[in-house]
Design a protein around this motif. Structure first.
Motif, PDB file in Angstrom:
ATOM      1  N   GLN A 713       0.816  -1.224   0.000  1.00 28.04           N
ATOM      2  CA  GLN A 713       0.000   0.000   0.000  1.00 28.04           C
ATOM      3  C   GLN A 713       0.840   1.260   0.000  1.00 28.04           C
ATOM      4  N   ALA A 714       2.130   1.131   0.328  1.00 25.63           N
ATOM      5  CA  ALA A 714       2.996   2.313   0.329  1.00 25.63           C
ATOM      6  C   ALA A 714       3.312   2.796  -1.076  1.00 25.63           C
ATOM      7  N   ASP A 715       3.083   1.964  -2.075  1.00 24.83           N
ATOM      8  CA  ASP A 715       3.358   2.356  -3.454  1.00 24.83           C
ATOM      9  C   ASP A 715       2.143   3.097  -4.024  1.00 24.83           C
ATOM     10  N   PRO A 716       2.335   4.255  -4.663  1.00 25.49           N
ATOM     11  CA  PRO A 716       1.190   4.980  -5.246  1.00 25.49           C
ATOM     12  C   PRO A 716       0.394   4.145  -6.237  1.00 25.49           C
ATOM     13  N   ALA A 717       1.028   3.168  -6.862  1.00 26.79           N
ATOM     14  CA  ALA A 717       0.303   2.338  -7.823  1.00 26.79           C
ATOM     15  C   ALA A 717      -0.827   1.573  -7.166  1.00 26.79           C
ATOM     16  N   PHE A 718      -0.694   1.282  -5.876  1.00 25.39           N
ATOM     17  CA  PHE A 718      -1.758   0.545  -5.192  1.00 25.39           C
ATOM     18  C   PHE A 718      -3.048   1.364  -5.175  1.00 25.39           C
ATOM     19  N   ASP A 719      -2.947   2.610  -4.743  1.00 23.65           N
ATOM     20  CA  ASP A 719      -4.145   3.460  -4.707  1.00 23.65           C
ATOM     21  C   ASP A 719      -4.706   3.675  -6.111  1.00 23.65           C
ATOM     22  N   GLU A 720      -3.835   3.809  -7.095  1.00 21.97           N
ATOM     23  CA  GLU A 720      -4.313   4.025  -8.464  1.00 21.97           C
ATOM     24  C   GLU A 720      -5.090   2.810  -8.968  1.00 21.97           C
ATOM     25  N   GLU A 721      -4.547   1.631  -8.754  1.00 20.49           N
ATOM     26  CA  GLU A 721      -5.228   0.430  -9.226  1.00 20.49           C
ATOM     27  C   GLU A 721      -6.534   0.195  -8.475  1.00 20.49           C
ATOM     28  N   ARG A 722      -6.525   0.454  -7.177  1.00 17.68           N
ATOM     29  CA  ARG A 722      -7.753   0.278  -6.403  1.00 17.68           C
ATOM     30  C   ARG A 722      -8.837   1.235  -6.874  1.00 17.68           C
ATOM     31  N   GLU A 723      -8.458   2.468  -7.099  1.00 18.56           N
ATOM     32  CA  GLU A 723      -9.444   3.454  -7.554  1.00 18.56           C
ATOM     33  C   GLU A 723      -9.969   3.099  -8.942  1.00 18.56           C
ATOM     34  N   GLU A 724      -9.083   2.582  -9.798  1.00 15.49           N
ATOM     35  CA  GLU A 724      -9.527   2.184 -11.143  1.00 15.49           C
ATOM     36  C   GLU A 724     -10.530   1.036 -11.073  1.00 15.49           C
ATOM     37  N   LEU A 725     -10.285   0.082 -10.175  1.00 14.53           N
ATOM     38  CA  LEU A 725     -11.231  -1.019 -10.016  1.00 14.53           C
ATOM     39  C   LEU A 725     -12.567  -0.520  -9.469  1.00 14.53           C
ATOM     40  N   LEU A 726     -12.501   0.414  -8.504  1.00 17.54           N
ATOM     41  CA  LEU A 726     -13.738   0.962  -7.955  1.00 17.54           C
ATOM     42  C   LEU A 726     -14.517   1.739  -9.012  1.00 17.54           C
ATOM     43  N   GLN A 727     -13.825   2.492  -9.850  1.00 18.87           N
ATOM     44  CA  GLN A 727     -14.488   3.226 -10.918  1.00 18.87           C
ATOM     45  C   GLN A 727     -15.156   2.261 -11.899  1.00 18.87           C
ATOM     46  N   ARG A 728     -14.520   1.132 -12.126  1.00 18.82           N
ATOM     47  CA  ARG A 728     -15.092   0.147 -13.046  1.00 18.82           C
ATOM     48  C   ARG A 728     -16.385  -0.447 -12.481  1.00 18.82           C
ATOM     49  N   LEU A 729     -16.410  -0.644 -11.169  1.00 14.71           N
ATOM     50  CA  LEU A 729     -17.599  -1.227 -10.542  1.00 14.71           C
ATOM     51  C   LEU A 729     -18.665  -0.184 -10.224  1.00 14.71           C
ATOM     52  N   ARG A 730     -18.258   1.080 -10.053  1.00 16.84           N
ATOM     53  CA  ARG A 730     -19.160   2.093  -9.494  1.00 16.84           C
ATOM     54  C   ARG A 730     -20.448   2.306 -10.280  1.00 16.84           C
ATOM     55  N   PRO A 731     -20.473   2.261 -11.609  1.00 14.86           N
ATOM     56  CA  PRO A 731     -21.749   2.510 -12.302  1.00 14.86           C
ATOM     57  C   PRO A 731     -22.861   1.555 -11.902  1.00 14.86           C
ATOM     58  N   ALA A 732     -22.534   0.365 -11.473  1.00 14.96           N
ATOM     59  CA  ALA A 732     -23.563  -0.593 -11.095  1.00 14.96           C
ATOM     60  C   ALA A 732     -23.776  -0.653  -9.594  1.00 14.96           C
ATOM     61  N   VAL A 733     -23.076   0.214  -8.842  1.00 17.15           N
ATOM     62  CA  VAL A 733     -23.139   0.117  -7.398  1.00 17.15           C
ATOM     63  C   VAL A 733     -24.266   0.982  -6.864  1.00 17.15           C
ATOM     64  N   THR A 734     -25.082   0.371  -6.045  1.00 19.98           N
ATOM     65  CA  THR A 734     -26.068   1.147  -5.304  1.00 19.98           C
ATOM     66  C   THR A 734     -25.586   1.395  -3.889  1.00 19.98           C
ATOM     67  N   ARG A 735     -24.933   0.387  -3.312  1.00 20.83           N
ATOM     68  CA  ARG A 735     -24.245   0.547  -2.029  1.00 20.83           C
ATOM     69  C   ARG A 735     -22.900  -0.127  -2.210  1.00 20.83           C
ATOM     70  N   GLY A 736     -21.817   0.604  -2.113  1.00 18.18           N
ATOM     71  CA  GLY A 736     -20.517   0.055  -2.501  1.00 18.18           C
ATOM     72  C   GLY A 736     -19.823  -0.681  -1.386  1.00 18.18           C
ATOM     73  N   LEU A 737     -19.028  -1.619  -1.799  1.00 19.54           N
ATOM     74  CA  LEU A 737     -18.120  -2.308  -0.886  1.00 19.54           C
ATOM     75  C   LEU A 737     -16.802  -2.408  -1.589  1.00 19.54           C
ATOM     76  N   GLY A 738     -15.753  -1.848  -1.060  1.00 16.68           N
ATOM     77  CA  GLY A 738     -14.479  -1.833  -1.761  1.00 16.68           C
ATOM     78  C   GLY A 738     -13.338  -2.138  -0.848  1.00 16.68           C
ATOM     79  N   ALA A 739     -12.162  -1.732  -1.233  1.00 20.86           N
ATOM     80  CA  ALA A 739     -10.960  -2.093  -0.479  1.00 20.86           C
ATOM     81  C   ALA A 739     -10.227  -0.852  -0.030  1.00 20.86           C
TER      82      ALA A 739
END
Length: 760
Positions: A713-739
């Motif tokens: 998690q100390a690497d900036p790439a971790f936050d970038e990849e996590r946010e990209e995955l959340l953005q991919r799921l977000r259009p179908a999310v009514t109540r989100g669960l992420g990491a």
């Protein structure tokens, strides 16, 4: 893990549970507050893999665990169902020989060395008051002084050991294997490319382990009965005494042979059944077989305790034949297993498979070697303690000592250590060469930085050392092959000479005779010292965090797999953890109609994949995977190709919504998955820089650490990849669960998050 000291348990118990931040505890009741952000959860399963110091005793079950690993290491195959069944039967039979070996070693110590040899030798019994009532001279011919009664009393020790193993297996069986899988999985359709880990009954081994436990318990009790009854029957035949005793001895020997055949039949008749949830518990086998074996043992004890005034103990009990037979059978089973593995590998030769499919047989050979070292070490040390300063096998020694084969095996230990030392030196030279190559790569990866020789050398050394993991198959293969050859040499030497190595070489030239005596003595002490070191190291693992982390890497792999070859192996934590995660993900998505990301580090990434496989196809389509420091391909894909091979991982990539994997060249455990986008975007992120900065910068004014396997998690790439995955799921999310994971504390190792992370 959650980055907040205020947490609340959502579901679970003290062993394994799901946690949230206190502020997120009622997130389902406030959907408007979480429309644009995820709810983080953490699954903590450290209670399944660690505990108090008493669990260090599980290390004594290491040979059983290693034999169980050999079952799951079979090569991938196509249309070889019969060969797969043969492979499973061979591993189960080899596991049975390990149980017999352990109990036979206990019989050797309690019956042969103590009750037969020491109690029957006045000079040995005089020095040990606790043996006085068993000695004919010390007790004046007391009731317990007859050899048969001494053996019957001493037989309670290996019988109690068998009972303890049964109890431990039954206790962990009730706590782990009884976890119910999610019922929706029974609706999944069969897919030949999907891993067997997706089958409904894969993580429910309750009935099968119960049958295995009954067979191994019966085998242990029959081994004790045979050690007692055959000694008495041999005396009755030689002495020409009462015909009734002679006939009873022959009947009991026939009953023991029949019992052994029944145990083998129960073991071979049926393997694991994971296509459905097998809830049928065979009461006849589970209950009757151990009780019948216990009854046979009781009859053998009564038979051996019958009055035989003329019976005098001398020499050794027939331990050479026993241990020689076990060693021979184990060698033949390993060779047969190698043939079966070769046939399976050639039917589906996957590149990258460890040792070209021979990983299972090699690991099985190491399990036999571990069992031999542990049993032989105990026997050698007890023999040395009982006979004082004498050397076993000498003509002037007060006791004959342990079986000759154990002394020959001990003499082979120094030769094996020499081979291992040469291999270590070879890998050391290769590591030095690789470090020189890595130094040039490090300078290219940090352009514009002022080179610093010590910094470059340190980074290159870490990278070169991390690459040693990929050399493990060569090391294990060479050690297994040398162990097999040395074991065959020890068996041949013991059968041809009938004497310990030092005595057998007494007439040889001075150098050869001295080398044989030195090897025997050194090997005897080494295996005894190794056994003691093994136990103390295991105890230290539960007090020292660094030792626990080192051992935990291998321990988590070994106890991840269900007990399919040996019921006395340490329990499988995944049979509780995977159903926990599956139930949580399935029920949450049904309740909220939401989607989720399951994030896993190290061994937690394996649990994440296993839990995703157990979901129904509809739920799996709404799941994203974020793995980092993952051994899915580097370790599991190479050593367990039938379950984590390219076809299985490709199918998982196709069936989940999205999957990204982070890895570093300095990580000795994690690595790339190697799926290049056949069914979507490529799984692997380009290798992360480690350290993040070569020298001092505005962002890193102090030297950046080399993180290796930790703190992704100390690497900036971790936050970038996590946010990209959340953005991919977000259009179908009514109540989100992420990491939103963070580095777990020292008490959270072995934690896996359906929305958090794991540290294995």
């Amino acid at each position: 893990m959650l980055g907040d000291p205020r947490t609340v348990r959502i579901t679970g118990d003290d062993t394994a549970a799901i946690y949230r931040r206190t502020d997120d505890a009622d997130a389902e009741q406030r959907p408007e507050d979480y429309r644009d952000k995820p709810v983080a959860e953490a699954y903590v399963w450290c209670g399944l893999t660690s505990g108090n110091g008493a669990r260090a005793l599980w290390l004594l079950l290491l040979p059983f665990m290693v034999a169980n690993l050999a079952h799951w290491m079979r090569p991938s195959s196509r249309g070889r169902r019969r060969t797969i069944r043969v492979y499973g039967v061979l591993v189960r039979l080899l596991g049975l020989t390990l149980t017999v070996l352990l109990v036979a070693a206990a019989c050797e110590v309690a019956l042969d060395l103590t009750a037969w040899q020491c109690a029957g030798t006045p000079s040995c019994a005089d020095d040990r008051a606790w043996l006085g009532f068993l000695s004919p001279e010390v007790s004046g011919g007391g009731w317990w002084s007859q050899p048969g009664r001494r053996l019957a009393l001493a037989a309670l020790v290996p019988a109690a050991l068998t009972g303890l193993l049964w109890y431990l297996s039954h206790r962990t069986w009730s706590a782990y294997e009884s976890a119910q899988p999610y019922p929706q999985q029974q609706e999944q359709e069969e897919d030949t490319h999907r891993s067997a880990l997706s089958r409904p009954g894969f993580w429910y081994g309750r009935p099968f382990v119960a049958r295995l436990r009954a067979a191994h318990t019966a085998a242990g009790l029959l081994t004790v009965a045979a050690a007692v009854a055959t000694s008495a029957a041999r005396h009755d035949r030689a002495a020409g005494g009462l015909a009734l005793l002679d006939g009873a001895g022959r009947v009991l020997e026939g009953v023991l042979i029949a019992g052994g055949l029944i145990v083998v039949y129960v073991l071979c008749r049926r393997g694991r059944k994971d296509t459905t949830v097998d809830a049928h518990l065979d009461r006849m086998v589970v209950t009757v077989l151990p009780l019948a074996s216990l009854a046979v043992l009781a009859l053998c004890l009564l038979y051996a305790g019958w009055d035989r005034p003329d019976w005098v103990s001398s020499g050794r009990l027939p331990g050479d034949q026993t241990f020689g037979g076990i060693t021979l059978v184990q060698g033949l089973l390993v060779l047969a297993l190698a043939v079966a593995a070769t046939v399976l590998y050639r039917s589906d030769p996957l590149s990258g498979t460890a040792l070209r499919g021979l990983g299972g047989p090699c690991v099985a050979m190491l399990a036999c070697a571990l069992g031999g070292v542990m049993s032989g070490g105990v026997a050698q040390r007890v023999g040395d303690w009982l006979d004082g300063s004498a050397t076993p096998g000498d003509t002037d020694a007060p006791l004959p000592g342990p079986p000759v084969l154990l002394s020959w095996q001990a003499a082979m230990i120094p030769l094996l250590l020499v081979v291992v030392l040469l291999l270590v030196l070879l890998f050391g030279v290769r590591t030095l060469r690789r470090r020189r190559l890595e130094q040039a790569r490090v300078e290219r990866e940090y352009p514009g930085e002022r080179p610093h020789e010590s910094r470059t050398r340190k980074i290159a050394r870490v990278r070169a050392t991390a690459a040693l993991t990929d050399s493990a198959p060569v090391l294990i293969g060479c050690v297994a092959a040398i162990t097999l050859l040395l074991g065959a040499g020890a068996l041949t030497g013991a059968w041809m000479t009938g004497e310990v190595p030092g005595v057998a070489a007494a007439g040889a030239p001075g150098f050869i005779g001295g080398a044989a005596q030195t090897a025997q003595a050194l090997g005897s002490w080494l295996i005894g010292f190794g056994f003691i070191l093994f136990v103390t190291w295991g105890r230290r693992a539960y007090r020292d965090a660094s030792a626990r982390r080192t051992i935990g890497i291998l321990w988590d792999v070994g106890t991840f797999w269900p007990r399919a070859a040996h019921p006395f192996a340490p329990p499988c934590y995944a049979e509780r953890a995977v159903p926990d995660l599956t139930w949580r993900m399935a029920t949450w998505t049904q309740k909220t109609e939401g989607r989720l990301i399951i994030s896993g580090h190290s061994q937690g990434s394996v649990l994440a994949a296993a839990a995703a496989w157990q979901l129904s196809p509809a739920v799996r389509k709404g799941v994203g995977l974020l793995t980092y420091g993952s051994p899915l391909q580097r370790l599991y894909g190479r050593w367990f190709p039938a379950h984590f091979g390219p076809a299985a991982l490709t199918a998982l990539h196709r069936e989940v919504d999205c999957w990204r994997n982070l890895h570093r060249p300095t990580d000795p455990i994690g690595g790339p998955i190697g799926l290049e986008g056949e069914c979507g975007p490529a799984v692997d992120h380009p290798p992360l820089k480690d350290p993040l900065a070569y020298g001092r910068t505005q962002t890193h004014p102090l030297p950046a650490p080399i993180l290796g396997h930790s703190e992704y998690q100390a690497d900036p790439a971790f936050d970038e990849e996590r946010e990209e995955l959340l953005q991919r799921l977000r259009p179908a999310v009514t109540r989100g669960l992420g990491a939103v994971p963070s580095q777990p504390g020292p008490d959270s190792e072995g934690s896996q998050g359906s929305s958090g992370r794991s540290s294995g």
